[in-house]
Design a protein around this motif. Structure first.
Motif, PDB file in Angstrom:
ATOM      1  N   THR A  75      -9.644   2.854  13.326  1.00  0.00           N
ATOM      2  CA  THR A  75     -10.193   3.765  12.327  1.00  0.00           C
ATOM      3  C   THR A  75      -8.997   4.332  11.574  1.00  0.00           C
ATOM      4  OG1 THR A  75     -12.064   4.326  13.735  1.00  0.00           O
ATOM      5  CG2 THR A  75     -11.580   5.844  11.934  1.00  0.00           C
ATOM      6  N   SER A  76      -9.024   4.186  10.255  1.00  0.00           N
ATOM      7  CA  SER A  76      -7.874   4.638   9.484  1.00  0.00           C
ATOM      8  C   SER A  76      -8.312   5.133   8.107  1.00  0.00           C
ATOM      9  CB  SER A  76      -6.866   3.498   9.317  1.00  0.00           C
ATOM     10  OG  SER A  76      -7.477   2.405   8.672  1.00  0.00           O
ATOM     11  N   GLN A  77      -7.430   5.873   7.478  1.00  0.00           N
ATOM     12  CA  GLN A  77      -7.656   6.294   6.101  1.00  0.00           C
ATOM     13  C   GLN A  77      -7.003   5.288   5.179  1.00  0.00           C
ATOM     14  OE1 GLN A  77      -6.267  10.305   5.469  1.00  0.00           O
ATOM     15  NE2 GLN A  77      -8.317  11.087   5.821  1.00  0.00           N
ATOM     16  N   GLU A  78      -7.730   4.940   4.125  1.00  0.00           N
ATOM     17  CA  GLU A  78      -7.207   4.021   3.129  1.00  0.00           C
ATOM     18  C   GLU A  78      -7.583   4.529   1.742  1.00  0.00           C
ATOM     19  OE1 GLU A  78      -7.011  -0.387   4.759  1.00  0.00           O
ATOM     20  OE2 GLU A  78      -9.084   0.346   4.728  1.00  0.00           O
ATOM     21  N   TRP A  79      -6.934   3.958   0.748  1.00  0.00           N
ATOM     22  CA  TRP A  79      -7.245   4.231  -0.652  1.00  0.00           C
ATOM     23  C   TRP A  79      -7.708   2.932  -1.280  1.00  0.00           C
ATOM     24  CZ3 TRP A  79      -4.418   7.139   2.305  1.00  0.00           C
ATOM     25  CH2 TRP A  79      -4.425   8.524   2.104  1.00  0.00           C
ATOM     26  N   GLN A  80      -8.827   2.983  -1.988  1.00  0.00           N
ATOM     27  CA  GLN A  80      -9.366   1.803  -2.668  1.00  0.00           C
ATOM     28  C   GLN A  80      -8.854   1.774  -4.098  1.00  0.00           C
ATOM     29  OE1 GLN A  80     -13.596   2.535  -2.374  1.00  0.00           O
ATOM     30  NE2 GLN A  80     -13.756   1.149  -0.633  1.00  0.00           N
ATOM     31  N   VAL A  81      -8.509   0.576  -4.549  1.00  0.00           N
ATOM     32  CA  VAL A  81      -8.129   0.394  -5.941  1.00  0.00           C
ATOM     33  C   VAL A  81      -9.098  -0.625  -6.528  1.00  0.00           C
ATOM     34  CG1 VAL A  81      -6.289  -0.130  -7.571  1.00  0.00           C
ATOM     35  CG2 VAL A  81      -5.713   0.737  -5.287  1.00  0.00           C
ATOM     36  N   LEU A  82      -9.769  -0.235  -7.611  1.00  0.00           N
ATOM     37  CA  LEU A  82     -10.724  -1.095  -8.292  1.00  0.00           C
ATOM     38  C   LEU A  82     -10.151  -1.462  -9.653  1.00  0.00           C
ATOM     39  CD1 LEU A  82     -13.570  -2.371  -8.164  1.00  0.00           C
ATOM     40  CD2 LEU A  82     -14.394  -0.332  -9.361  1.00  0.00           C
ATOM     41  N   PHE A  83      -9.887  -2.744  -9.834  1.00  0.00           N
ATOM     42  CA  PHE A  83      -9.301  -3.254 -11.069  1.00  0.00           C
ATOM     43  C   PHE A  83     -10.393  -3.815 -11.959  1.00  0.00           C
ATOM     44  CE2 PHE A  83      -6.254  -3.696  -7.658  1.00  0.00           C
ATOM     45  CZ  PHE A  83      -5.088  -3.183  -8.201  1.00  0.00           C
ATOM     46  N   LYS A  84     -10.300  -3.585 -13.275  1.00  0.00           N
ATOM     47  CA  LYS A  84     -11.198  -4.190 -14.256  1.00  0.00           C
ATOM     48  C   LYS A  84     -10.402  -5.297 -14.931  1.00  0.00           C
ATOM     49  CE  LYS A  84     -13.560  -0.536 -13.133  1.00  0.00           C
ATOM     50  NZ  LYS A  84     -13.565   0.575 -13.966  1.00  0.00           N
ATOM     51  N   THR A  85     -10.865  -6.539 -14.813  1.00  0.00           N
ATOM     52  CA  THR A  85     -10.109  -7.674 -15.313  1.00  0.00           C
ATOM     53  C   THR A  85     -11.049  -8.756 -15.810  1.00  0.00           C
ATOM     54  OG1 THR A  85      -8.242  -9.119 -14.809  1.00  0.00           O
ATOM     55  CG2 THR A  85      -9.884  -8.826 -13.061  1.00  0.00           C
ATOM     56  N   THR A  86     -10.491  -9.918 -16.106  1.00  0.00           N
ATOM     57  CA  THR A  86     -11.281 -11.061 -16.552  1.00  0.00           C
ATOM     58  C   THR A  86     -11.165 -12.179 -15.524  1.00  0.00           C
ATOM     59  OG1 THR A  86      -9.435 -12.044 -17.756  1.00  0.00           O
ATOM     60  CG2 THR A  86     -10.856 -10.506 -18.986  1.00  0.00           C
ATOM     61  N   GLU A  87     -12.107 -13.088 -15.575  1.00  0.00           N
ATOM     62  CA  GLU A  87     -12.069 -14.221 -14.654  1.00  0.00           C
ATOM     63  C   GLU A  87     -10.812 -15.060 -14.874  1.00  0.00           C
ATOM     64  OE1 GLU A  87     -14.901 -17.906 -13.228  1.00  0.00           O
ATOM     65  OE2 GLU A  87     -15.785 -16.217 -14.289  1.00  0.00           O
ATOM     66  N   ALA A  88     -10.418 -15.215 -16.125  1.00  0.00           N
ATOM     67  CA  ALA A  88      -9.225 -16.009 -16.430  1.00  0.00           C
ATOM     68  C   ALA A  88      -7.962 -15.393 -15.837  1.00  0.00           C
ATOM     69  CB  ALA A  88      -9.077 -16.176 -17.940  1.00  0.00           C
TER      70      ALA A  88
END
Length: 103
Positions: A47-60
């Motif tokens: 059990t741990s603390q983490e930070w999520q990073v959500l990137f907005k990108t393209t399939e290419a």
């Protein structure tokens, strides 16, 4: 497309986000956290603390973004999950496409 990863500190999350956007592998990145992660690792329940990073990108641009995340990620086996965007604001998606430069 959105791409999600997690890291163990806010500083690591910010570094990954900044690099991806600076290199135009993502139009933007959002950092959420801390979140609590529960998982098995090396035969133990963690059990741990983490930070999520959500990137907005393209399939290419995904292959280049994945390569950059893999190279810079602090984990041996990083979570890198891509999800297609099936619908969205036309103007927003056009902005993402204009900001991202494929690999």
């Amino acid at each position: 497309m959105t791409v999600l990863t997690t890291v163990d500190s806010a500083e690591e999350a910010a570094a990954l986000a900044r690099t991806a956007v600076e290199e135009r592998l993502a139009a933007c990145a959002q950092i959420n956290g801390p979140v609590t992660s529960v998982h098995h690792w090396r035969d133990a329940l963690e059990t741990s603390q983490e930070w999520q990073v959500l990137f907005k990108t393209t399939e290419a641009a995904y292959p280049a973004l994945e390569a950059r995340l893999t190279a810079d990620h602090p984990y041996d086996t990083p979570e890198i999950i891509a999800t297609p965007v099936v619908r969205g604001s036309e103007r927003y998606l056009a902005w993402v496409a204009a900001e991202v430069k494929a690999g």
